[in-house]
Design an enzyme around this catalytic site. Structure first.
Site, PDB file in Angstrom:
ATOM      1  N   HIS A 177       0.854  -1.272  -0.082  1.00 39.30           N
ATOM      2  CA  HIS A 177      -0.011   0.035   0.173  1.00 39.30           C
ATOM      3  C   HIS A 177       0.668   1.275   0.146  1.00 39.30           C
ATOM      4  O   HIS A 177       0.765   2.286  -0.916  1.00 39.30           O
ATOM      5  CB  HIS A 177      -0.636  -0.049   1.337  1.00 39.30           C
ATOM      6  CG  HIS A 177      -1.819   1.300   1.342  1.00 39.30           C
ATOM      7  ND1 HIS A 177      -3.083   1.169   0.932  1.00 39.30           N
ATOM      8  CD2 HIS A 177      -1.589   2.525   1.744  1.00 39.30           C
ATOM      9  CE1 HIS A 177      -3.590   2.194   1.236  1.00 39.30           C
ATOM     10  NE2 HIS A 177      -2.745   3.077   1.805  1.00 39.30           N
ATOM     11  N   GLU A 178       1.874   1.267   0.886  1.00 31.66           N
ATOM     12  CA  GLU A 178       2.534   2.548   0.943  1.00 31.66           C
ATOM     13  C   GLU A 178       3.432   2.666   0.023  1.00 31.66           C
ATOM     14  O   GLU A 178       3.892   3.809  -0.565  1.00 31.66           O
ATOM     15  CB  GLU A 178       3.548   2.567   2.356  1.00 31.66           C
ATOM     16  CG  GLU A 178       2.610   2.622   3.758  1.00 31.66           C
ATOM     17  CD  GLU A 178       1.618   3.702   3.814  1.00 31.66           C
ATOM     18  OE1 GLU A 178       1.815   4.522   2.987  1.00 31.66           O
ATOM     19  OE2 GLU A 178       0.513   3.502   4.079  1.00 31.66           O
TER      20      GLU A 178
ATOM     21  N   HIS B 265       1.916   4.341  -2.737  1.00 31.08           N
ATOM     22  CA  HIS B 265       1.947   5.923  -3.014  1.00 31.08           C
ATOM     23  C   HIS B 265       3.199   6.314  -3.216  1.00 31.08           C
ATOM     24  O   HIS B 265       3.407   7.171  -4.127  1.00 31.08           O
ATOM     25  CB  HIS B 265       1.513   6.357  -1.352  1.00 31.08           C
ATOM     26  CG  HIS B 265       0.353   6.255  -0.812  1.00 31.08           C
ATOM     27  ND1 HIS B 265      -0.920   6.886  -1.526  1.00 31.08           N
ATOM     28  CD2 HIS B 265      -0.227   5.605   0.192  1.00 31.08           C
ATOM     29  CE1 HIS B 265      -1.937   6.554  -0.864  1.00 31.08           C
ATOM     30  NE2 HIS B 265      -1.545   5.964   0.227  1.00 31.08           N
TER      31      HIS B 265
ATOM     32  N   HIS C 230       4.123   5.962  -6.906  1.00 29.14           N
ATOM     33  CA  HIS C 230       3.339   6.839  -7.702  1.00 29.14           C
ATOM     34  C   HIS C 230       4.160   8.304  -7.556  1.00 29.14           C
ATOM     35  O   HIS C 230       4.255   9.116  -8.648  1.00 29.14           O
ATOM     36  CB  HIS C 230       1.996   7.303  -7.061  1.00 29.14           C
ATOM     37  CG  HIS C 230       0.990   8.176  -7.620  1.00 29.14           C
ATOM     38  ND1 HIS C 230      -0.186   8.305  -7.197  1.00 29.14           N
ATOM     39  CD2 HIS C 230       1.018   8.644  -8.941  1.00 29.14           C
ATOM     40  CE1 HIS C 230      -1.057   8.968  -8.079  1.00 29.14           C
ATOM     41  NE2 HIS C 230      -0.340   9.386  -8.956  1.00 29.14           N
TER      42      HIS C 230
END
Length: 600
Positions: free
Chosen positions: A391-392, A395, A398
């Protein structure tokens, strides 16, 4: 680091498990040197006040603003990351407090820019951009500001609104103080029949208890306590909505919803389609309730049964490197270039991996244009920690792509897009894990994990969004909102969303009173749209392969160079249509089929 159950002092953790913050500043002395530099150059921004009608001066201002902003952001990254390593460090507390305090001063130096730009002749500004080659890069940024012109008031009115802005925050502040500081909950009996104090923090543990009496006690204790304050909280929420409606009217928007969505160019039908699409598919949520009732072997299923797992969490001990390998396998479909960036993050010091004494809890992705996209974890060798890692990393990758591809002015992405990359990674990982798992119980656990994620992120958040729409429209049409009105609206929504098998306990009627997101007008729908967009990306990548993966990575590289709806559409996900949400609900139905077909 095999034994992560022992919380170590930070100095006892090997350097290879820590993020490399020295890449930002070597030490506090170097930080102070650049902080002093920021204080010397930032006041020069004020010198451009009254000069923006000259395109050369406008360009000079924008370049200086970028220099100042990049320096300020880099200083802040260092300050907050160093403090999060040990939140008890008073030296780092002071450093973070100082840079945070300076941001307010910095805001004052820049305050003239938007009002002055909007006071200029729009055609003259755009002509100036065409004539100055270096200004062309700022065209989208400036046009985005200029479109606010119909909604910006005169100088004196804007100053008046600024003066009362703190007062307008009072309803949220009152709610926060009441619920975080003043409300206390009664004791309950835990699984071992010990009397324990109930808090908002541990409620999430007890409501998942396998002991039905424990979760019922927790449920009743929490909501009967909120019910004692229902009139006060109703007044604060009503006041917050009235403030937002007032702002939308004075700024000449057609509705409060428009005032929230229009600045990011999000069509109103995106919000309405989200609610309508979920409403048309509530039979899927009703089916989930039926299946859960059957699997839990309950005669009646109550609201306090909703969060209990249908199977115990499997024992796992996934060392960090094993978790990395699992993540790389799950994300292999994104291509070798994506995996190489992932490995770079692991090897180059992006991540602070393990818990240490004083370290901030939880997880996040941070950083800025001139730093690594840092990640804070508290990895504890569980499957959920692997999910948090991807998940992190979603981020951070991205951000990495965006900062490598876009100029500073467009490197950030909006909230509407912010959770897409992280959730796409999670979807790809759990789809991979479900597909490859042979152990019946572990597969059942994984299926339930994804079902719960969709239930809570899509169905639940859309119910919240529908509640918000109803209460804003009632205030806009001159209706009062008493605690009875709010409880009635919430009760009816729960009946509609959870269906005939669910016993809608009267205690749930007050649940709206504990949701802080309702003070951030029209915020929650973005959880559902973000998940839907991510699920669509994941499905496209898994079915179409390389082309879809490239389209997705182009989205990651686009930052804030266009409005979020346009960026997603270019990458193959059209959020103005029901399809992304329908795809998500189709996945929910597939998972329900799997659940029913597993031989219990």
């Amino acid at each position: 680091m095999d034994n992560v159950n022992t919380i170590k002092n930070r100095e006892d953790i090997p350097e290879r498990y820590k993020w490399n913050i020295k890449k930002v500043y070597e030490n506090n002395e170097e930080f102070e040197k650049y902080f002093k530099m920021l204080k010397e150059i930032a006041p020069k921004l004020k010198e451009y006040q009254g000069k923006l009608n000259d395109s050369n001066k406008l360009l000079e201002y924008l370049k200086l603003d970028e220099k100042v902003s990049r320096l300020a952001e880099k200083l802040y990254v260092y300050a907050h990351c160093k403090l999060d390593e040990n939140t008890a460090n008073t030296t780092q507390q002071a450093i973070k407090s100082n840079i945070e305090g300076y941001f307010a001063e910095l805001g004052n130096y820049k305050a003239f820019f938007v009002p002055e730009l909007l006071s200029l002749d729009e055609n003259a500004v755009l002509d100036g951009i065409k004539k100055a080659e270096e200004l062309k890069i700022y065209e989208f940024y400036i046009k985005d500001i200029l479109k606010l012109k119909p909604h910006v008031l005169g100088k004196e009115q804007e100053e008046l609104l600024a003066l009362v802005s703190d007062c307008m925050q009072s309803p949220e502040n009152i709610f926060s103080m009441l619920t975080n500081a003043d409300i206390t909950f009664p004791n309950i009996k835990d699984e071992n029949n010990n009397e324990v104090p109930l808090t908002e923090e541990n409620y999430s543990i007890y409501i998942r208890s396998k002991n039905r009496e424990v979760r019922k006690q927790a449920f009743n204790a929490l909501f009967t306590t909120y019910a004692k304050y229902k009139n006060t909280i109703a007044a604060s929420l009503s006041g917050s909505v009235k403030n937002f409606v007032f702002n939308s009217k004075i700024r000449k928007y057609k509705s409060a919803l428009e005032s929230s969505l229009k600045p990011n160019n999000i069509p109103l039908e995106v919000y309405d389609n989200t609610i309508d699409t979920v409403n048309k598919n509530l039979s899927s949520l009703h089916r989930y309730v039926r299946i859960k009732k059957k699997l839990l072997n309950l005669e009646d299923i109550h609201m306090y049964d909703l969060y209990v797992p249908i199977i115990d969490t499997p024992d796992s001990n996934i060392e960090f490197q094993e978790g990395v390998n699992l993540a790389l396998e799950g994300l292999k479909v994104l291509g070798e270039d994506y995996l190489e960036i992932f490995k770079k993050g692991i090897n180059d010091g992006w991540i602070d991996i393990y818990e240490n004494k004083g370290k901030r809890g939880g997880a996040y992705s941070s950083g800025c244009y001139d730093t690594m996209p840092y990640i804070l974890l508290n990895y504890n060798n569980k499957l959920n920690d692997v999910s948090t890692l991807v998940h992190e990393m979603g981020h951070s990758i991205h951000s990495y792509y965006s900062r490598k591809t876009q100029p500073y002015i467009y490197a950030d992405y909006t909230l509407f897009c912010a959770e897409v990359a992280s959730t796409t990674n999670e979807c790809l990982l759990i789809n991979y894990l479900i597909e490859k798992e042979q152990d019946k119980n572990k597969k059942l656990f994984l299926i339930n994990q994804q079902l719960e994620q969709i239930r809570t992120t899509v169905f639940r958040q859309v119910m919240f969004a529908e509640f918000e729409k109803i209460i804003h429209e009632k205030i806009e049409t001159g209706n009062a909102l008493t605690s009875s009105d709010l409880c009635g609206i919430w009760h009816d929504l729960n009946i509609k969303y959870f269906g005939p098998d669910m016993v809608i306990d009267e205690e749930i009627d007050i649940e709206w009173a504990r949701i802080p997101h309702f003070y951030w007008d029209f915020y929650v729908y973005q959880y559902a749209t973000g998940y839907a967009a991510a699920n669509s990306f994941a499905e496209n990548i898994l079915t179409e392969g390389k082309t879809a993966a490239e389209n997705y990575k182009n989205f990651l590289k686009s930052g804030g160079s266009d409005y979020p709806i346009n960026l997603l559409k270019k990458a193959g996900v059209d959020m103005t249509t029901p399809k992304p949400l329908e795809d998500t609900i189709n996945r929910f139905n597939e998972l329900l089929d799997m659940l029913e077909n597993i031989d219990m």
